[in-house]
Structure formats: C-alpha cells, structure tokens
Design a protein around this motif. Structure first.
Motif, PDB file in Angstrom:
ATOM      1  N   VAL A 166      31.107  60.664   8.089  1.00  0.00           N
ATOM      2  CA  VAL A 166      30.902  61.714   9.097  1.00  0.00           C
ATOM      3  C   VAL A 166      30.234  62.911   8.432  1.00  0.00           C
ATOM      4  O   VAL A 166      30.217  63.038   7.208  1.00  0.00           O
ATOM      5  N   CYS A 195      33.970  71.567  11.139  1.00  0.00           N
ATOM      6  CA  CYS A 195      33.626  70.763  12.309  1.00  0.00           C
ATOM      7  C   CYS A 195      33.183  69.384  11.802  1.00  0.00           C
ATOM      8  O   CYS A 195      32.331  69.285  10.916  1.00  0.00           O
ATOM      9  N   ILE A 196      33.755  68.338  12.367  1.00  0.00           N
ATOM     10  CA  ILE A 196      33.498  66.958  11.944  1.00  0.00           C
ATOM     11  C   ILE A 196      32.698  66.259  13.037  1.00  0.00           C
ATOM     12  O   ILE A 196      33.158  66.166  14.181  1.00  0.00           O
ATOM     13  N   ILE A 226      39.664  59.318  14.741  1.00  0.00           N
ATOM     14  CA  ILE A 226      39.777  60.284  13.640  1.00  0.00           C
ATOM     15  C   ILE A 226      40.781  61.381  14.007  1.00  0.00           C
ATOM     16  O   ILE A 226      41.610  61.786  13.178  1.00  0.00           O
ATOM     17  N   PHE A 227      40.705  61.859  15.257  1.00  0.00           N
ATOM     18  CA  PHE A 227      41.644  62.872  15.741  1.00  0.00           C
ATOM     19  C   PHE A 227      43.087  62.402  15.570  1.00  0.00           C
ATOM     20  O   PHE A 227      43.950  63.128  15.050  1.00  0.00           O
ATOM     21  N   ALA A 265      35.668  59.220  17.482  1.00  0.00           N
ATOM     22  CA  ALA A 265      36.145  60.593  17.287  1.00  0.00           C
ATOM     23  C   ALA A 265      37.642  60.692  17.594  1.00  0.00           C
ATOM     24  O   ALA A 265      38.397  61.362  16.875  1.00  0.00           O
ATOM     25  N   ILE A 281      36.712  67.995  15.986  1.00  0.00           N
ATOM     26  CA  ILE A 281      36.035  66.700  15.865  1.00  0.00           C
ATOM     27  C   ILE A 281      35.111  66.511  17.057  1.00  0.00           C
ATOM     28  O   ILE A 281      35.566  66.576  18.210  1.00  0.00           O
ATOM     29  N   ILE A 290      35.173  58.907   6.069  1.00  0.00           N
ATOM     30  CA  ILE A 290      36.314  59.285   6.907  1.00  0.00           C
ATOM     31  C   ILE A 290      37.603  59.248   6.092  1.00  0.00           C
ATOM     32  O   ILE A 290      38.486  60.091   6.269  1.00  0.00           O
ATOM     33  N   VAL A 349      30.811  62.962  14.586  1.00  0.00           N
ATOM     34  CA  VAL A 349      30.692  61.509  14.613  1.00  0.00           C
ATOM     35  C   VAL A 349      29.332  61.161  15.236  1.00  0.00           C
ATOM     36  O   VAL A 349      29.043  61.575  16.371  1.00  0.00           O
ATOM     37  N   MET A 398      39.658  67.869  19.620  1.00  0.00           N
ATOM     38  CA  MET A 398      38.472  67.040  19.860  1.00  0.00           C
ATOM     39  C   MET A 398      37.710  67.649  21.030  1.00  0.00           C
ATOM     40  O   MET A 398      38.310  68.020  22.049  1.00  0.00           O
TER      41      MET A 398
END
Length: 507
Positions: A472, A459-460, A426-427, A423, A410, A487, A462, A438
């Motif tokens: 995202v 890979c995400i 989300i993690f 981020a 992330i 998300i 933000v 992250m």
C-alpha cells in the motif's frame, strides 16, 4: 520506495483564536454546549475528535505520573465531599476573586485580570520594568486585601471598560466562586454541600488511606484526573476559562525540610514534559506568583503563549503541611506519618510528622487548547509544474502522532475492483490496536485534506498494485511524502510512531 510530491513551503503561520474556535467546531473538536438552545456561557462539549485528543492527553499525563514513577499512585475521588472539607481548606471563607463593575456597560470584570492585561500591554510594548512594577504592586495590595487600593490602581493606570470605553468603576469586592447545592430527599432536612472547586482536597483527605493501602513511603505522590467547578464571572477565551473544567493534579508528600529540593525537581520535570509533548521552549515560560497564599512557601505557573498572550497552563506549588494540618484539626483524626528512616543528625528515626506537599496541577482543557493552538498550521505550498504550477494555502494540525485523535485513515483509491474489500480487510486488522477509520467518499485529494485538518498522521491508500503484491501507499501528513510498504509491516510502522514511548524516552 519513497515518493515526495513537489512542494515549496514559502512560510508557515499559526492561527488566530477565532480561526481555531471555528476549526474546532467544524471538525468535531469542541462544540458550544446545548447550542440548539443558544448555548450556555462558558460551557463546552467535546466532539468526536476532541474527546479522542483530550483522552490521549489525559492518558499521557496519567502514565507519565503513575507508570514512570514508582512512588506515584492514583485515585478517583468523588465530586461531592463533606461540607467541613471546604471549611478546613479555606474555600468557604476565602475562595473568592476581586470583582469590579463598570456602571456604564453594566459588565463585571476581575480586577486582577484587568491589571494583568495592562501589564501584558506594557510588556508587549517593551516596557518590562513598568509591567513588573504594576504586577508587584497588585500583588502587594491583594496580599493585604486592600481592595480600595486595587480600585485606585485601576484608576491610576487609566484602565477603561472595553465595551463602554469609560472608567466609571464600582468599588472592588470579593465574590465566592463555589457552586452550592442540596443533598437529601426532603428539602427542609437537606444539607448544603458544594461541587468541588478543585480536585486536591479529595487527595488530601485520602492521604493515609492511600499511603497504607499502596504501601508507600514518604516521599510519594497521589495523582488524580477529575472535574472541578467554579462560578467564574469572567469566563472567556474559549475553553481557557470555564465554569466546568477538568484538572490533572498530583500532590507529592515529602519530609519537612526537603520541600525546596522537590519543588525545584517537579518544576523542571513538568516544564520538560510540555516541551517533549510538542510545545516549543520559546512559547513556554515560568511565572512566579506575586501573591502567595498565606500558607504557601513558593508558587510558579508554567505559561504558554496562546493567541491571546502568555497565560497559565499549569501551576507548581509548595503548600507546606497546611492542608493536612487543617484536615487533622477539623476532622479530629490524626494525619501524621511515621517515618522509620534514620535522621543522620540525631541517629534516630524521623518519627511522626505531618508531611509537606509539593503540588503540580495542570488544566486538561488548557493543555488541550495549547496543543490545538500549537498544532494549527497554515502553510503556503506550490504544486505542479510549468503552466499547471499553482500556489495555495494548506491548513493542517501538526499533532504528535501519539495524541492524534485518529492514527491512520484507510482509503480505497476507487470504489470498485475489490479495493473497498481490501481496505476493509486492512481496517479490521488494525482497529484492535489503533483508532483507525476507513473513508471511501470524495476524490483522494479531498480525503487527504480532511485528514490533514483533523491531524491524522498517516493515510493508507489501497490501489490496483495492492491487489497484485499486498503493498500500500502510506502518505505522511506533515511532509506529504508517500512511502510504499507491505501491508504486513503497517502495524509495526504505525505502532512505532504513535507509541507513548516516543515521548517517554525523551523525558
């Protein structure tokens, strides 16, 4: 919305062993053991990414054995066993390799490996019949334990020491591979015991314990993952041949007379498993043993084409009832099973017998190495347009998402404007379900490259839009395509891709 970056793949290539060894160390897969003391030959440590990949491979094997088969259960037997175990199994008297020394270089080699490498050379040159003849003769000589004949075969084939370039060889002799140690508080009263050279015997001595406690009926299997130890003289080719290694074995107990059917079944099942995992069919092959153990009915290796040639990764063996019979004799405890099923020929119950065994044994370290070799990809790509167009080589690990060390990384696009906080949110929402990380350091392109090199499938990112609409960008490792998604859909999207079910459904 899908957004694919410009890319022209001119070609893809695989890595050499030297490149893979270097990559494994630099990116935290495998380190030389105790390297600060200049290391220990043929002993290695698994790093942060290596231990994740290896554990994923082991878990995949374990679930495929014990979860997909109702008649396979597991155990975890001790490394130390009663010394008579190894007398009964034949390891004390016969667990050895034929060794030969070169008098000029003072180096020691396995005689059979020298001959196998010569045969591989013939095969590479298209001399298939010559290779087969050489292997057949080696097998014959080893079977009758004609060590003088083995030496003469090496001389006849003009095999030279790769270091001294001479054929000044000693006689061939057997070298026992077991490590021994002492047990007991007082040295004088100690007993000599061994570090197990294989995990199979821990299964055999527990045959009846498992059968009764797990309420299993023949046919059934016992699976185990564990360390084994062999004092290999010729330990080389990275983690392919080590003195401390890990085995994933399953001993399948069958009614006498049905062993051929089960041998063929497990042979096909195990080959299919490797292919579904991602090892291509053209890089796998069966290799029947030229030399069989005196008690074995059949034996075949599943070989993978490593950068150094086709080598054994897994063995499937029809072991008859030799092991259980030996343990019954040495322990004086019956190892018989009562089969209440009716024999159609006699109309009576099959009654008491010692089951036959079909074994599947895969080296966890060799599977790890095969997976790493297969995943290592160098790809020529073209980026940009017009004057900004450039061609470069991209290196990445094309691992199946189910076994990749890290499932998703992330990235906040920049370290400000609330992006790092989002981020991290989300993690925290994903870390209970997946191995995620992250990363904030470096430019976004460098972060992508880093994750490519360790095989992370997603890979995400933000960015500013994330803070506006809770979406995202998900970047895909293999294609480098980018997909915009909410998300709220990430957990299901990643979970679908990395689930072992994607592999199991193809078996």
């Amino acid at each position: 919305m899908s957004n694919a970056p410009q890319k022209t793949a001119a070609n893809t290539t695989e890595g050499t062993l030297a490149e893979i060894v270097s990559h494994a160390k630099e990116y935290g897969f495998v380190f030389p053991s105790s390297e600060i003391y200049d290391g220990l030959a043929a002993v290695y440590d698994y790093g942060p990414n290596g231990v994740e990949l290896k554990n994923n491979l082991k878990q995949l094997w374990w679930k495929a054995m014990t979860q997909l088969n109702q008649n396979v259960v597991g155990i975890d037997a001790a490394i130390f066993m009663h010394p008579l175990t190894w007398k009964a199994s034949g390891h004390v008297d016969g667990f050895s390799d034929p060794m030969i020394d070169n008098l000029d270089s003072k180096k020691r080699y396995r005689a059979d490996v020298l001959l196998e490498e010569k045969a591989a050379e013939y095969e590479k040159n298209g001399e298939i019949a010559r290779a087969e003849t050489l292997l057949a003769e080696m097998g014959r000589l080893l079977t009758i334990e004609d060590l003088a004949g083995v030496k003469q075969l090496i001389i006849d084939e003009k095999i030279l020491c790769p270091i001294s370039k001479t054929g000044n060889w000693t006689d061939v002799r057997q070298f026992n591979l077991m490590f021994s140690t002492q047990v007991g508080a007082v040295a004088e009263d100690s007993n000599k015991i061994y570090l197990r050279p294989e995990t199979a015997q821990g299964i055999f001595v527990n045959f009846l314990n498992v059968q009764k406690s797990a309420r299993q009926k023949v046919p059934f299997g016992i699976a185990q993952i564990g360390k084994a130890f062999r004092n290999e003289i010729v330990a080389r080719q990275f983690i392919f041949r080590m003195r401390e290694f890990e085995q994933m074995e399953m001993q399948f107990f069958v009614r006498p007379g049905t062993e051929d059917e089960w041998y063929d079944k497990w042979k096909a099942t195990r080959m299919r498993w490797h292919q579904v995992l991602g090892l291509p069919a053209d890089k796998l092959r069966f290799h029947d043993h030229e030399k069989l153990a005196f008690y074995a009915k059949a034996a075949v290796d599943i070989e993978y084409e490593f950068p150094f040639g086709f080598k054994e990764m897994e063995g499937i063996h029809s072991r008859t009832n030799h092991d259980l019979t030996q343990h019954q004799e040495y322990s004086r405890k019956k190892q018989q099973y009562f089969d209440a099923d009716i024999d159609p020929e006699t109309g009576k119950a099959y009654g008491n017998y010692i089951p036959f065994v079909v074994e599947t044994s895969v080296g966890a370290d060799r599977l790890f190495l095969a997976t790493l070799c297969q995943a290592y990809t160098e790809e020529t790509i073209t980026e940009g347009e017009g004057e900004k167009e450039q061609t470069k080589t991209r290196t990445f690990l094309k691992l199946h998402p189910a076994v990749a060390p890290i499932k998703a990384a992330i990235f906040p696009l920049v370290k400000k404007d609330g992006m790092p906080e989002k981020a991290e949110e989300i993690f925290n929402s994903l870390r209970h379900d997946f191995r995620v990380i992250m990363e904030e350091r470096d430019a976004i392109g460098k972060r992508y490259t880093r994750q490519d090199l360790i095989g992370t499938p997603f890979c995400i990112v933000v960015d500013g839009q994330t803070l506006e609409d809770e979406t995202v960008t998900v970047r895909h490792r293999d294609s480098r395509e980018q997909t915009r998604m909410p998300i709220s859909e990430l957990r299901a999207y990643i979970g679908e891709a990395v689930s072992f079910s994607r592999i199991f459904e193809k078996l």
